[in-house]
Design a protein around this motif. Sequence first.
Motif, PDB file in Angstrom:
ATOM      1  N   ASN A  99       0.830  -1.193   0.000  1.00 50.12           N
ATOM      2  CA  ASN A  99       0.000   0.000   0.000  1.00 50.12           C
ATOM      3  C   ASN A  99       0.876   1.260   0.000  1.00 50.12           C
ATOM      4  N   PRO A 100       0.933   2.002  -1.124  1.00 52.53           N
ATOM      5  CA  PRO A 100       1.807   3.182  -1.177  1.00 52.53           C
ATOM      6  C   PRO A 100       1.319   4.345  -0.340  1.00 52.53           C
ATOM      7  N   TRP A 101       0.060   4.278   0.158  1.00 53.13           N
ATOM      8  CA  TRP A 101      -0.453   5.360   1.001  1.00 53.13           C
ATOM      9  C   TRP A 101      -0.134   5.137   2.474  1.00 53.13           C
ATOM     10  N   LEU A 102       0.394   3.977   2.789  1.00 50.23           N
ATOM     11  CA  LEU A 102       0.727   3.672   4.182  1.00 50.23           C
ATOM     12  C   LEU A 102       2.216   3.505   4.425  1.00 50.23           C
ATOM     13  N   VAL A 103       2.963   3.133   3.397  1.00 48.46           N
ATOM     14  CA  VAL A 103       4.381   2.842   3.567  1.00 48.46           C
ATOM     15  C   VAL A 103       5.215   3.907   2.864  1.00 48.46           C
ATOM     16  N   SER A 104       6.297   4.324   3.502  1.00 47.10           N
ATOM     17  CA  SER A 104       7.190   5.318   2.895  1.00 47.10           C
ATOM     18  C   SER A 104       8.278   4.612   2.098  1.00 47.10           C
ATOM     19  N   GLU A 108      14.293  10.691  -3.910  1.00 46.62           N
ATOM     20  CA  GLU A 108      15.186  11.712  -3.366  1.00 46.62           C
ATOM     21  C   GLU A 108      14.522  12.513  -2.250  1.00 46.62           C
ATOM     22  N   ALA A 109      15.354  13.106  -1.422  1.00 44.60           N
ATOM     23  CA  ALA A 109      14.874  14.021  -0.389  1.00 44.60           C
ATOM     24  C   ALA A 109      14.161  15.183  -1.077  1.00 44.60           C
ATOM     25  N   PRO A 110      13.098  15.684  -0.456  1.00 47.40           N
ATOM     26  CA  PRO A 110      12.609  15.419   0.901  1.00 47.40           C
ATOM     27  C   PRO A 110      11.463  14.422   0.961  1.00 47.40           C
ATOM     28  N   TRP A 111      11.328  13.549  -0.059  1.00 39.97           N
ATOM     29  CA  TRP A 111      10.157  12.683  -0.151  1.00 39.97           C
ATOM     30  C   TRP A 111      10.440  11.235   0.257  1.00 39.97           C
ATOM     31  N   THR A 112      11.602  10.954   0.774  1.00 39.43           N
ATOM     32  CA  THR A 112      11.951   9.562   1.091  1.00 39.43           C
ATOM     33  C   THR A 112      11.071   8.986   2.197  1.00 39.43           C
ATOM     34  N   GLU A 113      10.603   9.822   3.106  1.00 42.20           N
ATOM     35  CA  GLU A 113       9.798   9.340   4.234  1.00 42.20           C
ATOM     36  C   GLU A 113       8.311   9.618   4.066  1.00 42.20           C
ATOM     37  N   GLU A 114       7.898  10.048   2.871  1.00 36.88           N
ATOM     38  CA  GLU A 114       6.510  10.425   2.641  1.00 36.88           C
ATOM     39  C   GLU A 114       5.753   9.356   1.845  1.00 36.88           C
ATOM     40  N   PRO A 115       4.664   8.798   2.397  1.00 40.88           N
ATOM     41  CA  PRO A 115       3.789   7.946   1.585  1.00 40.88           C
ATOM     42  C   PRO A 115       3.157   8.755   0.465  1.00 40.88           C
ATOM     43  N   SER A 116       2.488   8.082  -0.424  1.00 40.15           N
ATOM     44  CA  SER A 116       1.913   8.744  -1.596  1.00 40.15           C
ATOM     45  C   SER A 116       0.878   9.795  -1.194  1.00 40.15           C
ATOM     46  N   VAL A 117       0.893  10.922  -1.917  1.00 38.57           N
ATOM     47  CA  VAL A 117      -0.115  11.966  -1.733  1.00 38.57           C
ATOM     48  C   VAL A 117      -1.074  11.992  -2.917  1.00 38.57           C
ATOM     49  N   TYR A 118      -0.965  11.024  -3.817  1.00 44.39           N
ATOM     50  CA  TYR A 118      -1.751  11.032  -5.050  1.00 44.39           C
ATOM     51  C   TYR A 118      -2.947  10.098  -4.932  1.00 44.39           C
ATOM     52  N   GLY A 119      -3.948  10.377  -5.745  1.00 46.63           N
ATOM     53  CA  GLY A 119      -5.181   9.618  -5.702  1.00 46.63           C
ATOM     54  C   GLY A 119      -5.052   8.236  -6.308  1.00 46.63           C
ATOM     55  N   PRO A 120      -6.088   7.421  -6.152  1.00 52.73           N
ATOM     56  CA  PRO A 120      -6.010   6.030  -6.593  1.00 52.73           C
ATOM     57  C   PRO A 120      -5.881   5.864  -8.106  1.00 52.73           C
ATOM     58  N   PHE A 121      -6.518   6.717  -8.917  1.00 48.67           N
ATOM     59  CA  PHE A 121      -6.403   6.515 -10.360  1.00 48.67           C
ATOM     60  C   PHE A 121      -4.997   6.815 -10.845  1.00 48.67           C
TER      61      PHE A 121
END
Length: 526
Positions: free
Chosen positions: A142-147, A163-176
């Motif tokens: 699940n990309p919305w739960l795991v970084s 790359e930084a600063p997104w290495t610890e961020e799960p997905s912010v995008y919608g399902p489609f």
Amino acid sequence: MSHTASDAGDFARDTGDIARSSDGLVRDRSRLGLLVLSFALLLVVGLTLPNAAAPDLGPRGWAPGSMLPFTLGPAWVTGAMWTAYTLGAVAVVLAVTGRGSHELPRPVVAALALLAALTTPFGSGDHVSYAAYGRILALGDNPWLVSPVSWRGGSDPVVSQVEAPWTEEPSVYGPFATLVQGLTSLGGGDNLRQTVWLWQIVVIAAWLAVRWALRRMLPGREARIDVVWTANPIVFSVGVLGAHVDLLATALVVVAVWAAHRHVGLGGAALAGTFAALAVSSKFTYAVVLLALLLAFKDRRFARGGVLLGSAAAVAGALHLWAGPQVYDQLGRSARAVALASPWRWFLELTGGGPAVRSVISVLAALAAIGFAYCLWRLLRLPAPLASAWMAAGTATSADARGEVGGGLGVRALTWVVVLAGGYALAAPYSLPWYDVIVWAALPAVAWGSRLQLVVVLSLLARLWIMAMAYTPGRVLGMTPGVEDVTMTVRTRVAPAVLLAVWIWVVRSAWRAGSRRLPAGRPPES
């Protein structure tokens, strides 16, 4: 005597026509030269080896590699992009303030698409994050739960490249959007370059789809479509060459409007709702298309509106039910973000920051978005008597007047997209240049034959230009200290000042628009 006077008058008119024709030729040639140089600089950045704007995507596999066997230093990359954006902005100004722009021949459009497919995306590292989220989904997690940094111990050949600063961020995008990213991951396998290249093809197809749909909704405005969309170097760079998901969502918005425009009735409303749902399920802010369509409906407004919202709710609901409620987790966290290039950042810093201040900024920004939308609407509206006078004065085409006085559903809906999305873009505390592509996709529906209408186009252009400049080269890696100091000065000092000036210009122009009246016997301003 009268015959001589008549001849003199004819001669004067002919001389004026020749002078205007010569001026138009010089303008067209100047614009063409600016466009060629701007596009060339941008393509060089994308065709060279990895640099401060373009992350290294590793072995190319069966995807295209770097076409030019050299790299550009951070200062050269920044200078090339800044120069390209400035030249491109001037070219757009020449086109929208002049007359007689021409549409691009199909071979030129095809060549731009082909060259874009040969580049490495640059301007950010977002495309690497897309590949990572798609990879996580394709392999069953699940990309919305795991970084990315925590997934499989950070050892995956694709996901580990985020790359930084997104290495610890799960997905912010919608399902489609994430589903599409998952499909590109399945095609690209464990090769990052292959995965990104397939995503590039999706983005390029979306760029072409916007042009295709606009040409069918706006007959007679083909040249205008190419001025602000196809041959706009800044849009081409931040959207296509940057390979951003916003271009996919924008294409879905425009196709949704086309569906409602092309298929009048409840069937068209249902189809439009489906495409709108896919846009919303890519990025939530693209729900603006639903409001724009509701405002644009005239005949059977309530029936069509109900079908539109019903089909959108069914499709989006199914996608979000599949993805789960965690899709909204990141949306809530990002709602209080304030970009460095935003004037709101100055307010945040002056007040010492903190959660309470960020909440206040969110509320104020929402109110400002409504205010800016009202200002844009006030500047764009053109009452029927003024349109008739404008036509009589020869300062507009019949398509311009029809579009402003009533026009088809496509014109009305796209105009509302400019008003609503433009107001949001101007006011949003956290905004990036590629967030503006939806506004530029809708701008061909707007007339700009009067000075008030030009304020809208030029203010949005000023915003797009300074935001693109502010987020150059776009990555937090690969810069020398000197280049970082210069670019951060532009981002944190110059950009907020320019955007604040744009705010004042828009509000002042809208305020003055209410007091302007067309004097008897005089043509409207052009």
